[in-house]
Design a protein around this motif. Structure first.
Motif, PDB file in Angstrom:
ATOM      1  N   LYS A   1      41.057  -1.508  -4.799  1.00  0.00           N
ATOM      2  CA  LYS A   1      39.709  -1.305  -5.333  1.00  0.00           C
ATOM      3  C   LYS A   1      39.719  -0.297  -6.494  1.00  0.00           C
ATOM      4  CE  LYS A   1      37.241  -2.572  -1.102  1.00  0.00           C
ATOM      5  NZ  LYS A   1      36.326  -2.170  -0.012  1.00  0.00           N
ATOM      6  N   VAL A   2      40.875   0.301  -6.739  1.00  0.00           N
ATOM      7  CA  VAL A   2      41.002   1.223  -7.865  1.00  0.00           C
ATOM      8  C   VAL A   2      41.346   0.403  -9.110  1.00  0.00           C
ATOM      9  CG1 VAL A   2      42.020   3.379  -8.676  1.00  0.00           C
ATOM     10  CG2 VAL A   2      41.811   2.962  -6.234  1.00  0.00           C
ATOM     11  N   THR A   3      40.481  -0.520  -9.414  1.00  0.00           N
ATOM     12  CA  THR A   3      40.586  -1.310 -10.642  1.00  0.00           C
ATOM     13  C   THR A   3      39.266  -1.190 -11.391  1.00  0.00           C
ATOM     14  OG1 THR A   3      39.780  -3.333  -9.577  1.00  0.00           O
ATOM     15  CG2 THR A   3      42.161  -2.984  -9.589  1.00  0.00           C
ATOM     16  N   ILE A   4      39.322  -1.373 -12.675  1.00  0.00           N
ATOM     17  CA  ILE A   4      38.100  -1.301 -13.485  1.00  0.00           C
ATOM     18  C   ILE A   4      37.133  -2.397 -13.061  1.00  0.00           C
ATOM     19  CG2 ILE A   4      37.203  -1.549 -15.833  1.00  0.00           C
ATOM     20  CD1 ILE A   4      39.862  -0.282 -16.793  1.00  0.00           C
ATOM     21  N   ASP A   5      37.685  -3.594 -12.773  1.00  0.00           N
ATOM     22  CA  ASP A   5      36.847  -4.714 -12.358  1.00  0.00           C
ATOM     23  C   ASP A   5      36.048  -4.378 -11.097  1.00  0.00           C
ATOM     24  OD1 ASP A   5      37.669  -6.232 -14.409  1.00  0.00           O
ATOM     25  OD2 ASP A   5      38.809  -7.693 -13.245  1.00  0.00           O
ATOM     26  N   PHE A   6      36.752  -3.869 -10.090  1.00  0.00           N
ATOM     27  CA  PHE A   6      36.068  -3.634  -8.823  1.00  0.00           C
ATOM     28  C   PHE A   6      35.032  -2.529  -8.949  1.00  0.00           C
ATOM     29  CE2 PHE A   6      35.244  -1.759  -4.731  1.00  0.00           C
ATOM     30  CZ  PHE A   6      35.039  -2.869  -3.933  1.00  0.00           C
ATOM     31  N   GLN A   7      35.356  -1.463  -9.631  1.00  0.00           N
ATOM     32  CA  GLN A   7      34.412  -0.362  -9.747  1.00  0.00           C
ATOM     33  C   GLN A   7      33.164  -0.787 -10.527  1.00  0.00           C
ATOM     34  OE1 GLN A   7      34.580   2.548  -8.043  1.00  0.00           O
ATOM     35  NE2 GLN A   7      36.358   1.536  -7.093  1.00  0.00           N
ATOM     36  N   GLU A   8      33.297  -1.701 -11.474  1.00  0.00           N
ATOM     37  CA  GLU A   8      32.124  -2.243 -12.147  1.00  0.00           C
ATOM     38  C   GLU A   8      31.355  -3.183 -11.211  1.00  0.00           C
ATOM     39  OE1 GLU A   8      33.546  -4.065 -15.705  1.00  0.00           O
ATOM     40  OE2 GLU A   8      33.682  -2.168 -16.810  1.00  0.00           O
ATOM     41  N   TYR A   9      32.091  -3.955 -10.457  1.00  0.00           N
ATOM     42  CA  TYR A   9      31.463  -4.889  -9.509  1.00  0.00           C
ATOM     43  C   TYR A   9      30.654  -4.143  -8.444  1.00  0.00           C
ATOM     44  CZ  TYR A   9      31.326  -7.683  -5.227  1.00  0.00           C
ATOM     45  OH  TYR A   9      30.930  -8.300  -4.070  1.00  0.00           O
ATOM     46  N   ILE A  10      31.240  -3.087  -7.853  1.00  0.00           N
ATOM     47  CA  ILE A  10      30.579  -2.394  -6.758  1.00  0.00           C
ATOM     48  C   ILE A  10      29.323  -1.678  -7.236  1.00  0.00           C
ATOM     49  CG2 ILE A  10      31.700  -0.122  -6.875  1.00  0.00           C
ATOM     50  CD1 ILE A  10      31.186  -2.234  -3.695  1.00  0.00           C
ATOM     51  N   ARG A  11      29.268  -1.402  -8.550  1.00  0.00           N
ATOM     52  CA  ARG A  11      28.064  -0.801  -9.144  1.00  0.00           C
ATOM     53  C   ARG A  11      27.146  -1.865  -9.755  1.00  0.00           C
ATOM     54  NH1 ARG A  11      32.163   2.882  -9.389  1.00  0.00           N
ATOM     55  NH2 ARG A  11      31.583   5.083  -9.070  1.00  0.00           N
ATOM     56  N   ARG A  12      27.421  -3.097  -9.439  1.00  0.00           N
ATOM     57  CA  ARG A  12      26.620  -4.256  -9.850  1.00  0.00           C
ATOM     58  C   ARG A  12      26.556  -4.437 -11.368  1.00  0.00           C
ATOM     59  NH1 ARG A  12      21.515  -4.047  -5.552  1.00  0.00           N
ATOM     60  NH2 ARG A  12      22.815  -4.105  -3.660  1.00  0.00           N
TER      61      ARG A  12
ATOM     62  N   LYS B   1      29.036  -6.165 -12.755  1.00  0.00           N
ATOM     63  CA  LYS B   1      29.849  -7.349 -12.957  1.00  0.00           C
ATOM     64  C   LYS B   1      29.688  -8.263 -11.753  1.00  0.00           C
ATOM     65  CE  LYS B   1      34.505  -8.652 -14.403  1.00  0.00           C
ATOM     66  NZ  LYS B   1      35.823  -8.158 -14.823  1.00  0.00           N
ATOM     67  N   GLY B   2      29.687  -9.560 -11.996  1.00  0.00           N
ATOM     68  CA  GLY B   2      29.424 -10.509 -10.924  1.00  0.00           C
ATOM     69  C   GLY B   2      30.563 -10.701  -9.948  1.00  0.00           C
ATOM     70  N   ARG B   3      31.803 -10.636 -10.421  1.00  0.00           N
ATOM     71  CA  ARG B   3      32.958 -10.842  -9.558  1.00  0.00           C
ATOM     72  C   ARG B   3      34.013  -9.792  -9.853  1.00  0.00           C
ATOM     73  NH1 ARG B   3      35.152 -16.842  -9.486  1.00  0.00           N
ATOM     74  NH2 ARG B   3      36.313 -15.905  -7.753  1.00  0.00           N
ATOM     75  N   ALA B   4      34.880  -9.553  -8.864  1.00  0.00           N
ATOM     76  CA  ALA B   4      35.949  -8.571  -9.046  1.00  0.00           C
ATOM     77  C   ALA B   4      37.293  -9.213  -8.744  1.00  0.00           C
ATOM     78  CB  ALA B   4      35.726  -7.370  -8.129  1.00  0.00           C
ATOM     79  N   TYR B   5      38.328  -8.653  -9.278  1.00  0.00           N
ATOM     80  CA  TYR B   5      39.692  -9.060  -8.960  1.00  0.00           C
ATOM     81  C   TYR B   5      39.904  -8.859  -7.462  1.00  0.00           C
ATOM     82  CZ  TYR B   5      44.751  -9.500  -9.759  1.00  0.00           C
ATOM     83  OH  TYR B   5      46.058  -9.909  -9.757  1.00  0.00           O
TER      84      TYR B   5
ATOM     85  N   GLY C   1      47.907 -17.996  -9.574  1.00  0.00           N
ATOM     86  CA  GLY C   1      47.199 -18.130 -10.842  1.00  0.00           C
ATOM     87  C   GLY C   1      46.527 -16.874 -11.345  1.00  0.00           C
ATOM     88  N   PHE C   2      46.490 -15.806 -10.528  1.00  0.00           N
ATOM     89  CA  PHE C   2      45.845 -14.560 -10.972  1.00  0.00           C
ATOM     90  C   PHE C   2      46.758 -13.780 -11.914  1.00  0.00           C
ATOM     91  CE2 PHE C   2      43.123 -15.408  -7.345  1.00  0.00           C
ATOM     92  CZ  PHE C   2      41.895 -14.928  -7.772  1.00  0.00           C
ATOM     93  N   GLU C   3      46.167 -13.226 -12.937  1.00  0.00           N
ATOM     94  CA  GLU C   3      46.915 -12.375 -13.860  1.00  0.00           C
ATOM     95  C   GLU C   3      46.953 -10.947 -13.333  1.00  0.00           C
ATOM     96  OE1 GLU C   3      45.066 -12.829 -17.652  1.00  0.00           O
ATOM     97  OE2 GLU C   3      45.730 -14.916 -17.889  1.00  0.00           O
ATOM     98  N   ALA C   4      47.511 -10.036 -14.109  1.00  0.00           N
ATOM     99  CA  ALA C   4      47.617  -8.636 -13.677  1.00  0.00           C
ATOM    100  C   ALA C   4      46.240  -7.977 -13.652  1.00  0.00           C
ATOM    101  CB  ALA C   4      48.549  -7.871 -14.605  1.00  0.00           C
ATOM    102  N   PRO C   5      45.970  -7.125 -12.649  1.00  0.00           N
ATOM    103  CA  PRO C   5      44.698  -6.392 -12.614  1.00  0.00           C
ATOM    104  C   PRO C   5      44.706  -5.230 -13.600  1.00  0.00           C
ATOM    105  CG  PRO C   5      46.074  -5.691 -10.800  1.00  0.00           C
ATOM    106  CD  PRO C   5      46.829  -6.796 -11.496  1.00  0.00           C
ATOM    107  N   ARG C   6      43.517  -4.736 -13.910  1.00  0.00           N
ATOM    108  CA  ARG C   6      43.396  -3.551 -14.767  1.00  0.00           C
ATOM    109  C   ARG C   6      43.144  -2.337 -13.869  1.00  0.00           C
ATOM    110  NH1 ARG C   6      38.715  -4.241 -18.671  1.00  0.00           N
ATOM    111  NH2 ARG C   6      37.727  -5.120 -16.806  1.00  0.00           N
ATOM    112  N   TYR C   7      44.208  -1.603 -13.551  1.00  0.00           N
ATOM    113  CA  TYR C   7      44.054  -0.445 -12.678  1.00  0.00           C
ATOM    114  C   TYR C   7      43.247   0.645 -13.367  1.00  0.00           C
ATOM    115  CZ  TYR C   7      47.428  -2.591  -9.539  1.00  0.00           C
ATOM    116  OH  TYR C   7      48.061  -3.460  -8.689  1.00  0.00           O
ATOM    117  N   HIS C   8      42.512   1.378 -12.577  1.00  0.00           N
ATOM    118  CA  HIS C   8      41.620   2.430 -13.069  1.00  0.00           C
ATOM    119  C   HIS C   8      42.419   3.680 -13.441  1.00  0.00           C
ATOM    120  CE1 HIS C   8      38.301   5.352 -13.021  1.00  0.00           C
ATOM    121  NE2 HIS C   8      37.486   4.316 -13.149  1.00  0.00           N
ATOM    122  N   PRO C   9      41.991   4.422 -14.429  1.00  0.00           N
ATOM    123  CA  PRO C   9      42.703   5.652 -14.820  1.00  0.00           C
ATOM    124  C   PRO C   9      42.821   6.665 -13.685  1.00  0.00           C
ATOM    125  CG  PRO C   9      41.154   5.012 -16.541  1.00  0.00           C
ATOM    126  CD  PRO C   9      40.891   4.100 -15.381  1.00  0.00           C
TER     127      PRO C   9
END
Length: 539
Positions: free
Chosen positions: A51-62, A64-68, A116-124
């Motif tokens: 969950k320490v990805t940019i995608d998930f942290q944006e998703y959990i704060r609504r 973004k519609g989907r997360a990695y 088929g999934f590409e690499a995630p974008r881990y959070h800083p």
């Protein structure tokens, strides 16, 4: 961006700490060995690191519609960490139970999962949260991980922008003289060890998500004291005392219906941490569920069968997700279930890991054991041989020697002779069809008696009902069989248990086992002797 979140209102560090606390408690209560305890706590610490990805942290704060998929993003980190711990303790490098548990904690590891999934974008903030988790792991005496800087440098080949976890999962590696993909290696781990680690992770995660900070709710506390209090209202029969004294062994119990067989089985269960009570039908399970809740309390007893959600919704208007989830995997102190729910754990059904491990630590009651046809009985015997529970009891009013020989040896406990000699019925054999004696049934009802008619087939039961209702014009007539819509069937089961004078209830063999019913007159078609014994006991 604010603190890293695991859920909309819970930080990742807080959730991970809670899961580790509960995981340690469960691992100790369930007596995991030192190695598996450490594996389980490693899984608890890193199960949500994805969950320490940019995608998930944006998703959990609504935002973004989907997360990695966070389980997939966790995979490279738990793989690297478990590999380092294996090296430190000189464990098998391919013993990856923590990795498998984290990767599959939301989805079973099928051949196509995550492809088929590409690499995630881990959070800083990945380095920062890993430092906090490392401190937690050290507080539980788990060693072997280098400092976070060194760890990330060593794990860099797995974490780079060009390193997709999905590709890593299907990378082929050498294992002795064999070659495996990592996916294949995880799928071939020892079943029992994987089930233990996965169970601790899942239960800890579910408890923490439900806001619980104590695992004691999953264990039966003072069960012996509870059942002793319940049975203190009447003197114990000899066979009940013998069952109580056999609490540390398998038993085979044969006792007439209505003589306290269930109480004997509960006395045998005594102070077990967990009791799983298995019955042949949903109707019998529902009745036993209600009965045991009255003894042990609502919070201690769960229900598991195909329509459990409906039953639980009828009992409470609140969200029953937690109750259904813990009940379905046999995690509550007492679970009342149909046999198929137990067998699913040996057929790799959903959440097989929890059911399979928890049944090994449970006492299991197989009540009305005579009711299973040969194929189901064969599956049951194989399951008991593959993963024997702590102890088990088989029970019925009809336990022929041929059936007893199929099961592993257990102490045979039989009700005293005077209970078998009780004159409960006056029997009359009529050389005729049920449809030709309906007027006699009606005469009993007119005189105020409660009449139960049991047919061998649904079609016959329907014909009898139509005759009584339409031709003989008797309104106090009810029909029960297995093909009714579930809600209608539930209503009819309640009616059959509380008949008014003058009632005629027509049913199939659905009423034979474990329904607490009482009628003045039973009219039944000829049937196998064990079925007749059960019908006379029911009626």
């Amino acid at each position: 961006m604010d603190e890293l979140l695991a859920k909309p209102d819970v930080t990742l560090l807080r959730h991970s700490a809670d899961v580790m606390h509960l995981g340690n408690d469960l691992a100790n209560r369930m007596k995991l060995n030192s190695r598996l305890r450490m594996k389980a706590l490693l899984a608890c610490a890193l199960h949500d690191i994805g969950k320490v990805t940019i995608d998930f942290q944006e998703y959990i704060r609504r935002r973004k519609g989907r997360a990695y998929p966070h389980a997939l993003a966790s995979f490279p980190l738990i793989l690297a960490a478990e590999g380092m711990i294996n090296d430190y303790y000189n464990w098998d490098s391919c013993e990856l139970t923590a990795t498998a548990s984290v990767l599959t904690h939301h989805s079973p590891l099928g051949v196509e999962l995550y492809k088929g999934f590409e690499a995630p974008r881990y959070h800083p903030k990945l380095k920062e949260i890993l430092g906090d988790l490392w401190n937690l792991l050290e507080s539980y005496e788990i060693k072997g991980l280098p400092g976070v800087e060194q760890f990330l440098q060593s794990a860099q080949p797995l974490l780079g922008k060009d390193s997709s976890p999905a590709i890593i999962l299907d990378t082929v590696i050498n294992y002795g003289e064999l070659k495996y993909s990592i996916r294949g290696l995880l799928q071939s781990l020892p079943v029992n060890e994987f089930a233990q680690v996965k169970t601790v992770l899942h239960l800890s995660d579910w408890l923490a998500s439900a806001g619980k900070n104590d695992a004691s709710m999953l264990f039966l506390n003072s069960g012996g004291k509870i059942i002793k209090s319940h049975t203190s209202k009447f003197p114990l029969r000899n066979f009940q005392q013998q069952a109580e004294g056999s609490c540390d062994e398998n038993i085979q119990l044969r006792a007439p219906t209505g003589t306290g067989k269930t109480e004997a089985l509960l006395l045998w269960a005594n102070d077990a941490d967990r009791l799983i009570y298995l019955l042949p039908t949903q109707a019998t399970v529902n009745a036993m569920w209600e009965r045991l809740r009255g003894i042990y309390g609502d919070d201690n007893v769960s229900l598991a069968h195909g329509r459990a959600s409906y039953m639980l919704h009828m009992e409470s208007e609140e969200d029953i997700l937690e109750e259904r989830l813990f009940g379905s995997v046999f995690a509550k102190p007492i679970t009342v279930a149909t046999l198929d729910q137990y067998l699913i754990s040996h057929l790799n059904g959903r959440h097989w890991e929890e059911r399979r491990f928890l049944t090994k630590q449970s006492k299991i009651v197989l009540d009305e054991i005579h009711a299973y046809e040969p194929y189901t009985l064969g599956l049951l015997l194989k399951a008991l041989e593959t993963d024997p529970p702590a102890y088990f009891a088989i029970a019925s009013a009809t336990l022929p020697p041929s059936l007893l020989k199929l099961f592993p040896k257990g102490t045979l406990i039989e009700a005293e002779h005077n209970l078998w000699r009780r004159t409960r019925h006056r029997l009359h054999l009529e050389d005729d069809l049920l449809q030709n004696v309906l007027e006699r049934a009606l005469s009993f009802a007119i005189s105020g008696k409660r009449v139960l008619i049991v047919a061998n087939t649904i079609r016959e039961a329907q014909m009898l009902y139509q005759t009584l209702k339409n031709e003989l014009k008797w309104d106090k007539c009810h029909l029960l069989h297995a093909r009714f819509a579930f809600r209608d069937r539930q209503e009819k089961e309640q009616k059959v248990k509380d008949p008014k004078p003058g009632t005629i209830f027509i049913a199939t063999q659905i009423v034979e086992v474990s329904l607490d019913i009482s009628y003045d007159v039973l009219l039944t078609e000829i049937a196998p002797i064990d079925a007749l014994v059960q019908r006379m006991g029911s009626g």
